[in-house]
Motif scaffolding. Structure first.
Motif, PDB file in Angstrom:
ATOM      1  N   THR A  27       0.721  -1.140  -0.067  1.00 48.54           N
ATOM      2  CA  THR A  27       0.058   0.000   0.104  1.00 48.54           C
ATOM      3  C   THR A  27       0.876   1.212  -0.048  1.00 48.54           C
ATOM      4  O   THR A  27       2.129   1.488   0.659  1.00 48.54           O
ATOM      5  CB  THR A  27      -1.007  -0.044   1.306  1.00 48.54           C
ATOM      6  OG1 THR A  27      -1.587  -1.072   1.068  1.00 48.54           O
ATOM      7  CG2 THR A  27      -1.858   1.164   1.189  1.00 48.54           C
ATOM      8  N   LYS A  28       0.344   2.161  -0.769  1.00 44.59           N
ATOM      9  CA  LYS A  28       1.001   3.383  -0.632  1.00 44.59           C
ATOM     10  C   LYS A  28       0.058   4.766  -0.200  1.00 44.59           C
ATOM     11  O   LYS A  28      -1.099   4.623  -0.634  1.00 44.59           O
ATOM     12  CB  LYS A  28       1.471   4.021  -2.253  1.00 44.59           C
ATOM     13  CG  LYS A  28       2.225   5.211  -2.413  1.00 44.59           C
ATOM     14  CD  LYS A  28       3.016   5.680  -3.833  1.00 44.59           C
ATOM     15  CE  LYS A  28       1.993   4.821  -4.742  1.00 44.59           C
ATOM     16  NZ  LYS A  28       2.757   5.262  -6.284  1.00 44.59           N
ATOM     17  N   ILE A  29       0.612   5.382   0.684  1.00 40.43           N
ATOM     18  CA  ILE A  29      -0.340   6.548   1.485  1.00 40.43           C
ATOM     19  C   ILE A  29       0.161   7.761   1.015  1.00 40.43           C
ATOM     20  O   ILE A  29       1.429   7.841   0.819  1.00 40.43           O
ATOM     21  CB  ILE A  29      -0.334   6.644   2.678  1.00 40.43           C
ATOM     22  CG1 ILE A  29      -0.660   5.202   3.324  1.00 40.43           C
ATOM     23  CG2 ILE A  29      -1.072   7.704   3.161  1.00 40.43           C
ATOM     24  CD1 ILE A  29      -2.377   4.927   3.044  1.00 40.43           C
ATOM     25  N   LEU A  30      -0.448   8.506   0.109  1.00 38.23           N
ATOM     26  CA  LEU A  30      -0.121   9.883  -0.404  1.00 38.23           C
ATOM     27  C   LEU A  30      -0.837  11.148   0.549  1.00 38.23           C
ATOM     28  O   LEU A  30      -1.874  10.938   0.659  1.00 38.23           O
ATOM     29  CB  LEU A  30      -0.359  10.248  -1.776  1.00 38.23           C
ATOM     30  CG  LEU A  30      -0.118   8.860  -2.849  1.00 38.23           C
ATOM     31  CD1 LEU A  30      -0.742   9.250  -4.370  1.00 38.23           C
ATOM     32  CD2 LEU A  30       1.497   9.105  -2.771  1.00 38.23           C
ATOM     33  N   ILE A  31      -0.018  12.175   0.590  1.00 39.46           N
ATOM     34  CA  ILE A  31      -0.532  13.409   1.140  1.00 39.46           C
ATOM     35  C   ILE A  31      -0.463  14.299   0.010  1.00 39.46           C
ATOM     36  O   ILE A  31       0.603  14.570  -0.537  1.00 39.46           O
ATOM     37  CB  ILE A  31       0.242  13.857   2.393  1.00 39.46           C
ATOM     38  CG1 ILE A  31       0.296  12.591   3.610  1.00 39.46           C
ATOM     39  CG2 ILE A  31      -0.511  15.096   2.956  1.00 39.46           C
ATOM     40  CD1 ILE A  31      -0.864  12.395   4.094  1.00 39.46           C
ATOM     41  N   ALA A  32      -1.561  14.906  -0.313  1.00 41.15           N
ATOM     42  CA  ALA A  32      -1.567  15.921  -1.307  1.00 41.15           C
ATOM     43  C   ALA A  32      -2.475  16.968  -1.263  1.00 41.15           C
ATOM     44  O   ALA A  32      -3.407  17.017  -0.222  1.00 41.15           O
ATOM     45  CB  ALA A  32      -2.129  15.010  -2.385  1.00 41.15           C
ATOM     46  N   HIS A  33      -2.520  18.150  -1.997  1.00 42.33           N
ATOM     47  CA  HIS A  33      -2.942  19.353  -1.953  1.00 42.33           C
ATOM     48  C   HIS A  33      -3.205  19.766  -3.279  1.00 42.33           C
ATOM     49  O   HIS A  33      -2.560  19.209  -4.472  1.00 42.33           O
ATOM     50  CB  HIS A  33      -2.145  20.494  -1.395  1.00 42.33           C
ATOM     51  CG  HIS A  33      -1.847  20.337   0.158  1.00 42.33           C
ATOM     52  ND1 HIS A  33      -2.636  20.557   1.356  1.00 42.33           N
ATOM     53  CD2 HIS A  33      -0.583  20.129   0.629  1.00 42.33           C
ATOM     54  CE1 HIS A  33      -1.880  20.152   2.337  1.00 42.33           C
ATOM     55  NE2 HIS A  33      -0.729  20.029   2.137  1.00 42.33           N
ATOM     56  N   LEU A  34      -4.062  20.731  -3.471  1.00 42.42           N
ATOM     57  CA  LEU A  34      -4.686  21.069  -4.939  1.00 42.42           C
ATOM     58  C   LEU A  34      -3.390  22.116  -5.244  1.00 42.42           C
ATOM     59  O   LEU A  34      -3.193  22.858  -4.309  1.00 42.42           O
ATOM     60  CB  LEU A  34      -6.221  21.737  -4.881  1.00 42.42           C
ATOM     61  CG  LEU A  34      -6.963  20.868  -4.877  1.00 42.42           C
ATOM     62  CD1 LEU A  34      -8.348  21.872  -4.827  1.00 42.42           C
ATOM     63  CD2 LEU A  34      -7.336  19.837  -5.960  1.00 42.42           C
ATOM     64  N   ALA A  35      -2.799  21.908  -6.512  1.00 42.61           N
ATOM     65  CA  ALA A  35      -1.668  22.958  -6.872  1.00 42.61           C
ATOM     66  C   ALA A  35      -2.281  24.154  -6.953  1.00 42.61           C
ATOM     67  O   ALA A  35      -3.325  24.549  -7.479  1.00 42.61           O
ATOM     68  CB  ALA A  35      -1.311  22.568  -8.162  1.00 42.61           C
ATOM     69  N   GLY A  36      -1.385  25.201  -6.383  1.00 39.11           N
ATOM     70  CA  GLY A  36      -1.933  26.418  -6.387  1.00 39.11           C
ATOM     71  C   GLY A  36      -2.702  26.868  -5.343  1.00 39.11           C
ATOM     72  O   GLY A  36      -3.116  28.201  -5.371  1.00 39.11           O
ATOM     73  N   ALA A  37      -3.302  26.056  -4.414  1.00 42.59           N
ATOM     74  CA  ALA A  37      -4.272  26.384  -3.455  1.00 42.59           C
ATOM     75  C   ALA A  37      -3.641  27.479  -2.469  1.00 42.59           C
ATOM     76  O   ALA A  37      -2.283  27.248  -2.141  1.00 42.59           O
ATOM     77  CB  ALA A  37      -4.964  25.224  -2.730  1.00 42.59           C
ATOM     78  N   LYS A  38      -4.285  28.088  -1.808  1.00 41.93           N
ATOM     79  CA  LYS A  38      -3.714  29.286  -0.928  1.00 41.93           C
ATOM     80  C   LYS A  38      -3.377  28.641   0.364  1.00 41.93           C
ATOM     81  O   LYS A  38      -3.987  27.765   0.986  1.00 41.93           O
ATOM     82  CB  LYS A  38      -4.885  30.382  -0.838  1.00 41.93           C
ATOM     83  CG  LYS A  38      -5.345  30.867  -2.061  1.00 41.93           C
ATOM     84  CD  LYS A  38      -6.546  31.962  -1.615  1.00 41.93           C
ATOM     85  CE  LYS A  38      -6.993  32.338  -3.012  1.00 41.93           C
ATOM     86  NZ  LYS A  38      -8.163  33.081  -2.713  1.00 41.93           N
TER      87      LYS A  38
END
Length: 96
Positions: A85-96
């Protein structure tokens, strides 16, 4: 007291209805789609379209170890492997 400030929804996000104004948009989104079907971009696009997420959400995404998550709008800030399993932490690109 954190439970009083949380709203947990267990939904099929691709089939979710548009968010009503009474429901706050999500700041933290956990995604665990079926493995190896490239569903993460579809799910995130559906959540955005149906107004379920805030302007600056954090995503915690579970995928299979070999699965690649590619989406121009998504910035992966951390990943961790746990067996298959791979867990990713992510945000929307360019989000404030």
């Amino acid at each position: 007291n954190v439970e009083k400030r949380c709203n947990f929804l267990k939904i099929n996000s691709c089939d979710a209805k548009t968010r009503r104004d009474l429901e706050p948009p999500a700041d933290l989104v956990f995604l665990d789609p079926p493995y190896n079907r490239s569903l993460v971009p579809l799910v995130i696009a559906a959540l955005i379209k149906k107004n379920w997420i805030s302007e600056n959400p954090t995503f915690v995404i579970e995928v299979s170890k070999p699965e690649m998550v590619t989406m121009p709008e998504l910035e992966i800030v951390q990943d961790k492997l746990y067996g298959d399993t791979k867990i990713l932490i992510a945000h929307l690109a360019g989000a404030k």
